[in-house]
Design an enzyme around this catalytic site. Structure first.
Site, short mmCIF file in Angstrom:
data_model
loop_
_atom_site.label_atom_id
_atom_site.label_comp_id
_atom_site.label_asym_id
_atom_site.label_seq_id
_atom_site.Cartn_x
_atom_site.Cartn_y
_atom_site.Cartn_z
N ARG A 97 0.82 -1.21 0.00
CA ARG A 97 0.00 0.00 0.00
C ARG A 97 0.86 1.27 0.00
NH1 ARG A 97 -2.56 -3.85 -0.99
NH2 ARG A 97 -4.74 -4.27 -0.55
N GLU B 88 1.78 1.84 -3.48
CA GLU B 88 0.61 2.37 -4.20
C GLU B 88 0.40 3.86 -3.90
OE1 GLU B 88 -2.82 -0.22 -4.27
OE2 GLU B 88 -4.13 1.47 -3.79
N SER C 137 13.60 15.12 3.75
CA SER C 137 14.65 14.15 4.08
C SER C 137 14.04 12.85 4.60
CB SER C 137 15.58 14.73 5.15
OG SER C 137 16.60 13.79 5.45
#
Lengths: 147, 147, 147, 147, 147, 147, 147, 147, 147, 147
Positions: free
Chosen positions: C88, C91, C114
């Site tokens: 996920r 995604e 960062s």
């Protein structure tokens, strides 16, 4: 590698004018490799730097603005580049990556060399056995934060 | 990344002895990054250098010979490395590869920076805003031969 | 994914002791996600933190030292992970990467968040329609250096 | 990354008008990152939201409809993105994916954080040592169904 | 595909006992495909289900606990699987993915079929021209959240 | 994903006419998912079906012929699709591929479910806790031939 | 390519006995290529065939059962094989794939040649200019089902 | 797959004329699969064959010359093809590659079946249980040279 | 790169004996590169050659037989090799592949240089500016067969 | 493979003029393979060589300049080329890469054959059993530098 339109326009103007990166360095007051990065849309200039650059290349000032927008960076194709000059940097990472990592950790502890707060310069080192290319990279050491 | 047995043995001995790469540099008379490359089996030493190295680490002299054999180099896994410190070199190649290529060609003509007749040094540059890592690469310029 | 031996040992001890990450957070004084990162050898602790951790897990103090060495980070396999929970995040990067980039650049200019000077926390947000997972990432904005 | 025509049209209009995402957030009543997602065709708006958006950008209402169609999402190219800002999310997944998974499972049991019933916000956290980017992800926990 | 040790132990016991998945379905009160998923460590059982399963297979109760831990899921190798039976699901996604997407969006709007709040059943449909395999997938429709 | 010209023309006509796949199912006498497959050039119709389809969409009959030619099928890009709805089918294959294989072999012996002598239907299952998507795949079992 | 243990045992026995595939063809009453497929665990035999095979190779009957289990098929490594003999089949697919597709569709309509209801034979065709390898593949034509 | 312009022109002419590959075989005196290979620019014809071909398709003779140039061959995209008909050849190589290799080596010794001094024919084998596709490949055996 | 056991045994024996490839060339009457290919299991020897080789290396005759079996060839890992010496051959193919193709086709017509009926020799060419490596490849030209 | 415009123009002119690479070799005084490399934009000529080349091909002198710019080299697509003639060089590297490495290291020590200070020639070797293609590669040996 898909070179953007603006890059092509700037390179063509640079060639027509016969200006070198070194001369642009003097005009703009920035290192020539950084200027090349702006031209290849890998770095963004401020309005003043961009205007100086396009003017030096004999292009209209309206060309300047596009150079101030943060670009989508990188994307050599294919991902392991085939151009021999560029590939050598991949090879250096493959061969010397682990040794460099070991030395950096010993000198600095856990962290990395920033590639953002970073500069890279290219210099010619004359040598009777054949001139040498010197690449100096200098990046801030960033220690891992704990929380 | 599959680290060879000899590398593991050398790193363990180095840690037990509490010797730094910098101290090895003084003992052996070679740059610390090169020594790290020998330890990681990315470079080959001659018999004399190898013996000095294993002796300094408190290992038997018979360990030295393996370090003189040309190794199969490279092979970080995966091919686009995930370790943040090593990945930054990939990122530098992606972002600054084309600009560096442009500057090198302008300064030298068509050719490459050798990654074989080549050295790389790692230095700590003290800086009040945070120390910096300096990497100096220096390789012979090799012009393309015509035939 | 090849989990290192030390990770397996720590996870086994944690399970035998029946200690949660949350309890470790209290004992060690560091966020539970960071502690999990140390256990998975993605972050390095100092000697004091490492000792507290192994002691809390009922392991000998000699286990602590390995947790202070900068690890080779990353390397989920395969590179696009197949575990649904971890995927996920891939995604989210695919779907929301460009929009986030646009908003960050508008708010901060050219640069990055960062991932080193960085923290990540996982929290449970109770919700009558189903509890929610909240992930808070916080990283220093690093503007691109010019040179 | 191939940006769709409609995205280019909306971004150009946004730039010409000099409107920020933050201002669009106020006009439309939706978070700015979600609005950026609609503009990049990673989310679909309803007719009312779409009309407000195109009107705010000075585009004809007929432009609105396309923004209501469920798009083909994702597809950064190459699959491991080279843009440094976007890559950091890949790095975070590589480095912190397993630790996050461990903490989520401990807090919630077996399941995932939804990337659909999900929101993501980008905030600027002022900090004297350098401002910080805060990304807050919040997704419904979905436990695995048994059957 | 690296099958975990526990999976091998369970499959061997199942074969020795000569028990079918269908019989396990009756004993445990869960669908046979879900039980197969537990055995292959792609799903996690609760303590009660796990105990019933290992007892049915004639294994000691101590084997049960491992089946309750959320596993690292997926990871067929290579990523585009070569086993013909499994590859057909890849082919179905390649060939029918876009049409299914179009139909789902028309029926439900923008969102997805959950693969978590999800079940899959395998049935044999007798047919004089050759029996047919029927696979019934049923997942909750998750509409994209706006925020 | 490069959508062919004919697909774009058909989808545009469908949208202009405001016809749903379900209505096309009634007009043409074929399942709506199959019709969507024809529109996306993943299946080929016969002349009669094709004519009914283009007529229903208000297109000239000459458009029909192209839909009767066996297409080059598949080719989602990238090969592991990034669209969340389509990716879930990849995830299902990764997570449930081996369990399904085990159950099919137990019920049928060595062989596969055909993806050619095959149908797939999409249905909406109303549910107070949220409607569900049901996908029914049905393919002939093909036992391996011996020779 | 990871060859399974059972394959290694069978190949070793075959070599010790000095039996050829052709002789096995006569003993077992199946084509030699199919027998080789069973030995390489790419096809499954029934109990009778398996027993004949292991007996012919001088192995205990208990070895037979493993050969009756549907194997996980395929998985040459790397996915584009480097062995010159096997690569030629990849090359043939690359070069002649589209022409074969065109001819098959013209002769049969839309559908495929089954690789399951399929046989493949290898024959030696003597030729004064150099003997030739003949490979005869024969698979059932499967027309696409409509629904 | 990017089909070349000349291929598209020839296929369009073939369709307009309503000529089959089989009829072209009779006119030109070459096998239909080879002719299809010439049309798809995977094989090169001589001037006489090319002229016969373009004439038969009603195209000007000037079209013929391009068909005599050695083409850049192969390059299905993606490299593991998604079209089900073409993929089956990949599957056959994955599943039967090793068994075929074993049989060829036993019959011929170390060497390969040439894919250059090679022919491939496609035939329809009538069968009451469903017609079959027969593919006959015949290539010169090339033994490895020693030197 | 996974080096086979037999290769390791032969290389160790060669090193212990202090024999060079050049000396093996004289003993066996075959070129040293071919002998190296046999040792690396990329070529197969006949019984006589194999016996000479193992005897020269001081190994028992029983070691010889394995060298006569056609090996599974190739499979450098990763597929684009990282070892600098071997990578240069990849680079040569990338840079000079198309030009070589053009020259070969002009000289020979459509066809290829065989890599089977093929030899490769490595020679040292003394040169005051630095010795040179000469690689001479010689393969039979194979014209494409028509049928 | 995307061939650049200038390459297409030069190849078309060469074909119209009916000039062979061999004739260009005589006119320009450079080897024909190198000239082919210039035409394919894999090597850069000086102004004099470029002018001779374009003049010989009947093109305007203004075409010459582009041939003097260092090109972005390589980039066959896909990365493991599918064209059979070019692929054979990949196969040679896979099969003979390690043996060649072993022989080079024995003759020269640790280092590589340069692909830059390098030439490659293609020759036809008449042979009654079928003409042979001879490829002679000659590159400077570059020993690894120590520092």
């Amino acid at each position: 590698m898909p070179i953007s339109e603006i890059t092509e326009k700037l390179l063509a103007a640079k060639k027509d004018k016969g200006i070198t990166f070194e001369e642009l360095e003097k005009t703009i007051g920035r290192d020539e490799t950084w200027i090349a990065s702006v031209i290849y849309r890998q770095a963004s200039a401020d309005m003043d730097e961009a205007t100086k650059l396009v003017t030096a290349l004999g292009l209209p000032e309206s060309t300047a603005e596009e150079l101030t927008i943060p670009p989508l960076k990188g994307s050599l194709e294919p991902q392991i580049p085939t151009d021999p000059l560029i590939y050598r940097f991949y090879e250096i990472m493959q061969v010397y990556g682990m040794p460099i990592k070991a030395v950096v950790h010993e000198k600095f502890g856990d962290g990395i060399m920033s590639a953002i707060d970073f500069s890279v310069e290219v210099e010619k080192v004359p040598d009777p056995k054949g001139d040498r290319v010197q690449i100096i990279m200098c990046g801030k050491f960033l220690p891992y934060k704990k929380w």
